[in-house]
Motif scaffolding. Structure first.
Motif, mmCIF file in Angstrom:
data_model
loop_
_atom_site.group_PDB
_atom_site.id
_atom_site.type_symbol
_atom_site.label_atom_id
_atom_site.label_comp_id
_atom_site.label_asym_id
_atom_site.label_seq_id
_atom_site.Cartn_x
_atom_site.Cartn_y
_atom_site.Cartn_z
ATOM 1 N N UNK A 68 36.940 34.132 38.006
ATOM 2 C CA UNK A 68 36.490 33.459 36.783
ATOM 3 C C UNK A 68 36.158 34.463 35.681
ATOM 4 N N UNK A 69 35.541 35.588 36.056
ATOM 5 C CA UNK A 69 35.232 36.631 35.068
ATOM 6 C C UNK A 69 36.507 37.223 34.486
ATOM 7 N N UNK A 70 37.514 37.400 35.328
ATOM 8 C CA UNK A 70 38.809 37.892 34.870
ATOM 9 C C UNK A 70 39.391 36.922 33.833
ATOM 10 N N UNK A 71 39.216 35.625 34.063
ATOM 11 C CA UNK A 71 39.715 34.627 33.113
ATOM 12 C C UNK A 71 38.986 34.728 31.773
ATOM 13 N N UNK A 72 37.670 34.964 31.805
ATOM 14 C CA UNK A 72 36.916 35.129 30.562
ATOM 15 C C UNK A 72 37.528 36.251 29.728
ATOM 16 N N UNK A 105 36.112 48.437 40.377
ATOM 17 C CA UNK A 105 36.153 48.992 39.012
ATOM 18 C C UNK A 105 37.525 48.767 38.392
ATOM 19 N N UNK A 106 38.584 49.010 39.184
ATOM 20 C CA UNK A 106 39.932 48.767 38.665
ATOM 21 C C UNK A 106 40.153 47.281 38.394
ATOM 22 N N UNK A 107 39.591 46.418 39.225
ATOM 23 C CA UNK A 107 39.680 44.978 39.010
ATOM 24 C C UNK A 107 39.042 44.610 37.660
#
Length: 338
Positions: A68-72, A105-107
């Protein structure tokens, strides 16, 4: 010692600039990446704060938070197409990570890597708490290994590692047109603090750059805001909300000092308190003191996620909140001399 009216105070802090060049001579600021440049008279920054990747990685809901954070971040980057991203602390919940901090971190960096957007990191109080291999220096080295990273290895005499500045150049010349200053307010494996050494380094860097480049506009970032942010909010004239009490760093007179003695710093932005996203003008209405919008689904919060956007724009420093759903709120600005 923590800077306060009981230690240095404004008058004493002002004296710190007298050894600015000496202090900078002991400072190693190492950065990579292609130089940052204005485009069509503007430079836009997206602030992502308190992402908290890796929280409860062995539960079903922990990894979903990271998705979900990646989507933000992807949503904000698509809507704003910023020139730069500032990660202002607690990108990781290191205390829930066993030994794979660099993988997380890479994510965190994936949206920037996918879009080719350069970035820099400021450390928070949860980033360095992994059981193995997750200390600040290790994560700093890893971040700086990427071509698009502008994270710097900062002043060796100042607590923390992310005490450094980033120049932003004019579009078609090597003239520095704006500066980003960053401070490491600690926490995690080191104490939460903003010391006299932090302020001395900031003053030294500020006066050094003023001598070199003139009175160019600047912003300042650090993770944990000082209590004076709430005092300023309580005076009114702010946009956004304060839902969490600011109670960790005392540092009295810091905002007055910045306003009086470092006037080229037109905006200060922070994180840490997940449900705050206010931005307040100084009493002279010449500077802005802000909290970023909680960007991650990790960590406590009942608010919708988003990002503070900051833009240098032809004589105005502008900021607003871009939400995950791509809506915009809480625009505010102050002038500067271009």
């Amino acid at each position: 010692a923590v800077v306060s009216t009981q230690s240095t105070g404004i008058a004493g802090m002002w004296q710190l600039h007298t050894f600015a060049l000496w202090f900078l001579s002991t400072t190693a600021v190492v950065q990579g990446g292609t130089p940052l440049r204005f485009k069509d008279g503007k430079f836009r920054i997206a602030q992502f704060t308190d992402l908290h990747y890796g929280e409860d990685e062995f539960t079903p809901w922990g990894p979903i938070q990271d998705v979900n954070s990646d989507h933000v971040m992807h949503s904000v980057l698509a809507a704003e197409t910023p020139d730069f991203v500032l990660f202002t602390g607690d990108s990781l919940t290191g205390n829930n990570i066993h030994s794979n901090s660099t993988a997380y971190w890479k994510y965190v960096l994936t949206p920037c890597l996918d879009s080719g957007t350069p970035w820099a990191h400021v450390f928070g109080n949860h980033d360095d708490l992994a059981e193995e291999g997750g200390d600040r220096e290790h994560l700093l080295e890893y971040d700086m290994s990427f071509n698009h990273s502008h994270t710097g290895r900062g002043a060796p005499n100042v607590p923390g590692v992310s005490n450094y500045f980033i120049p932003i150049y004019e579009e078609h010349s090597d003239y520095v047109a704006a500066i980003i200053y960053n401070l490491d307010t600690g926490g995690g494996k080191i104490p939460v603090q903003m010391t006299e050494d932090h302020i001395a380094w900031l003053v030294g860097a500020y006066y050094h750059n003023t001598q070199l480049y003139g009175h160019v506009p600047a912003i300042l970032t650090f993770h944990i805001p000082v209590k004076d942010f709430e005092r300023l909010y309580n005076l009114g004239n702010c946009v956004g909300s304060l839902n969490n009490t600011i109670d960790e760093l005392d540092n009295q007179e810091l905002l007055a000092f910045l306003a009086d003695m470092l006037p080229n710093i037109k905006l200060v932005t922070t994180g840490h308190y997940h449900e705050n996203d206010f931005c307040c003008p100084s009493q002279t209405k010449s500077q802005l003191f802000c909290q970023g919008r909680h960007s991650g689904y990790g960590g406590y919060s009942t608010v919708a996620r988003g990002s503070r956007i900051i833009q240098f724009s032809r004589g105005r420093l502008e900021t607003w909140i871009r939400m995950e759903d791509k809506s915009v709120k809480d625009y505010i600005s102050v002038p500067y001399k271009p």
